[in-house]
Design an enzyme around this catalytic site. Structure first.
Site, short mmCIF file in Angstrom:
data_model
loop_
_atom_site.label_atom_id
_atom_site.label_comp_id
_atom_site.label_asym_id
_atom_site.label_seq_id
_atom_site.Cartn_x
_atom_site.Cartn_y
_atom_site.Cartn_z
N ARG A 56 1.25 -0.87 -0.51
CA ARG A 56 0.11 -0.35 0.11
C ARG A 56 0.60 1.09 0.22
NH1 ARG A 56 -1.13 1.86 4.02
NH2 ARG A 56 -2.21 0.40 5.76
N TYR A 108 -17.76 15.51 -15.33
CA TYR A 108 -18.03 13.57 -15.32
C TYR A 108 -19.05 13.08 -13.83
CZ TYR A 108 -16.62 8.42 -14.63
OH TYR A 108 -17.11 7.18 -14.35
N ASP A 180 -8.56 18.00 -13.80
CA ASP A 180 -9.51 16.26 -14.69
C ASP A 180 -8.29 16.97 -16.07
OD1 ASP A 180 -10.25 14.72 -15.77
OD2 ASP A 180 -11.78 14.40 -13.78
N LYS A 205 -9.04 6.12 -18.93
CA LYS A 205 -9.24 6.36 -20.73
C LYS A 205 -7.92 6.39 -21.26
CE LYS A 205 -13.51 6.76 -17.79
NZ LYS A 205 -13.79 8.22 -17.52
C1 LIG Z 1 -14.18 8.21 -16.42
C2 LIG Z 1 -13.62 9.04 -16.00
C3 LIG Z 1 -13.61 10.02 -14.75
C4 LIG Z 1 -13.16 8.87 -12.84
O1 LIG Z 1 -12.61 8.08 -13.40
P1 LIG Z 1 -12.73 6.07 -12.79
O2 LIG Z 1 -11.72 5.69 -13.46
O3 LIG Z 1 -14.34 6.01 -13.80
O4 LIG Z 1 -13.57 5.73 -11.52
C5 LIG Z 1 -13.05 11.63 -13.77
N1 LIG Z 1 -12.83 12.48 -14.98
C6 LIG Z 1 -13.34 11.56 -15.94
C7 LIG Z 1 -13.37 13.47 -17.10
C8 LIG Z 1 -13.60 11.17 -16.51
O5 LIG Z 1 -13.90 10.62 -17.74
#
Ligand SMILES: *Cc1c(COP(=O)(O)O)cnc(C)c1O
Length: 390
Positions: A56, A108, A180, A205
């Protein structure tokens, strides 16, 4: 160990994507970072260890991934998490009860749910503003504001915010700015260079890019923020396992290659849709018709791979299209090599209240496409056939 010598800072993006953080294994010479599938590490004497105690806290495979992502974002420090939401949760723990976060409004769906349904209960306050209106951002930032949360381009409407201008507003009030960067990946946009303090990713992604891992990451250039993040990463424990870290590292090697193909395919799809009689309006950062096209040109080096559009005929038409496509898969998520199509109002953004969705423009005719890296011709023909049956 996090090893700054292995950031390969002097090399171009595509080279760093392959090597950063990944020195060959000293005992065997293995070129690929091994999957250190272990929870613990032997110590020679109590408290005397190799720098690795418990997975961890430190895991070599995860740390290679952290160093690689940091290098790609032009950051000194990287941290990896079990999901994008875990990364966001950990970042929010930099704050204290009573603090206020000014967030972009079109974010998101899972991030909004985390903000409003989880973090508000723990004493954080959130105000959502349309950050294309910089005066509104300035007005929303008050004495209590300790963080600005920016997603650009936004999901699903692909609004583009002027990250540099938002950072100036935040920093004038000593607030941190977190961006983000999931939709652009570090290949097309590097928020730390634009003034952001923290860059957050869902590595699920584009960064991993193969739709086989859920993961997250945070990078920063600020040593004291990094120290807090490492503390929180270890304390909260929302870390990825070694196998997932390995898969993301492997995915990253082709990030530049993939982003170039995502972008050229997406440009072709967006231009095709824009000229189609059954499509009302296409939103894509690579189209000059995009309302913030100029801001995009200034801060992004490419348009990304997500295209959003409004189809004539509302729910019936969008449902028909989504059921008819064959190359595109009807699924949530984005950023993988395969093209996906989805209905934000029913799928990814169902957790956003209906009145909020209407206000944002997430209507029943709105369709979001994540354009993959297949042959362009097959994608255009698939859309053509499906639209003909709408
Ligand atoms: C998918 C996504 C998230 C969240 O991520 P996870 O890996 O699904 O927890 C946050 N921000 C954006 C822009 C996303 O597309």
């Amino acid at each position: 160990m996090h090893d700054p010598d292995y950031s390969f800072a002097e090399y171009a993006f595509d080279t760093r994507a392959i090597y950063a953080g990944q020195r060959p294994d000293p005992t065997t010479g293995a070129l690929m970072k091994p999957i250190y599938q272990t929870s613990t590490f032997e110590q020679s004497s109590p408290g005397e260890h190799t720098g690795f105690e418990y997975s961890r806290s430190q895991n070599p495979t995860r740390m290679a991934l952290e160093d690689c992502i940091a290098s790609l974002e032009g950051a000194d420090f990287g941290t990896a998490f079990g999901s994008g939401c875990a990364a966001t949760t950990t970042v929010l723990h930099l704050l204290e009860a009573g603090d206020k976060v000014v967030s972009s409004d079109d974010i998101y769906g899972g991030t909004r749910r985390l903000f409003v349904q989880v973090m508000e209960q723990m004493g954080l306050e959130f105000e959502f503003v349309d950050m294309t209106d910089l005066e509104a951002v300035d007005e929303a930032v008050d004495d209590q504001t300790t963080m600005l949360w920016v997603e650009s381009p936004t999901n699903p409407l692909l609004k583009i915010y002027d990250i540099e201008a938002v950072c100036e507003i935040g920093h004038a009030s000593d607030a941190l700015v977190a961006v983000d960067n999931t939709f652009m990946s570090p290949y097309f946009q590097q928020p730390l260079d634009l003034g952001a303090d923290l860059v957050v990713h869902s590595t699920t992604k584009f960064i991993n890019g193969h739709s086989d891992v859920v993961g997250g990451a945070v990078a920063t250039n600020d040593a004291s923020l990094a120290e807090q993040l490492f503390f929180l990463q270890n304390s909260i424990g929302a870390v990825p396992g070694p196998m997932d870290a390995f898969l993301v590292l492997r995915g990253i090697k082709t990030l530049g290659l993939r982003m170039r193909k995502h972008a050229s395919n997406a440009q072709a799809v967006a231009e095709y849709l824009q000229g189609h009689g059954k499509v009302d309006r296409v939103l894509f950062p690579g189209l000059e018709s995009h309302p913030q096209y100029e801001v995009g040109q200034k801060q992004m080096s490419g348009p990304g791979g997500v295209v959003t559009f409004y189809i004539d005929g509302g729910l019936e038409a969008s449902r028909r299209l989504l059921e008819t496509v064959e190359v595109f898969s009807l699924a949530e998520s984005l950023g993988g090599v395969e093209s996906l199509i989805e209905h934000p109002a029913i799928m990814t953004h169902a957790s956003v209240p209906p009145d909020k969705r209407a206000e944002l423009g997430i209507t029943d005719g709105l369709v979001r496409i994540s354009v993959g890296v297949e042959h362009e011709k097959d994608l255009l023909e698939d859309l053509e056939k499906a639209l003909a049956r709408v």
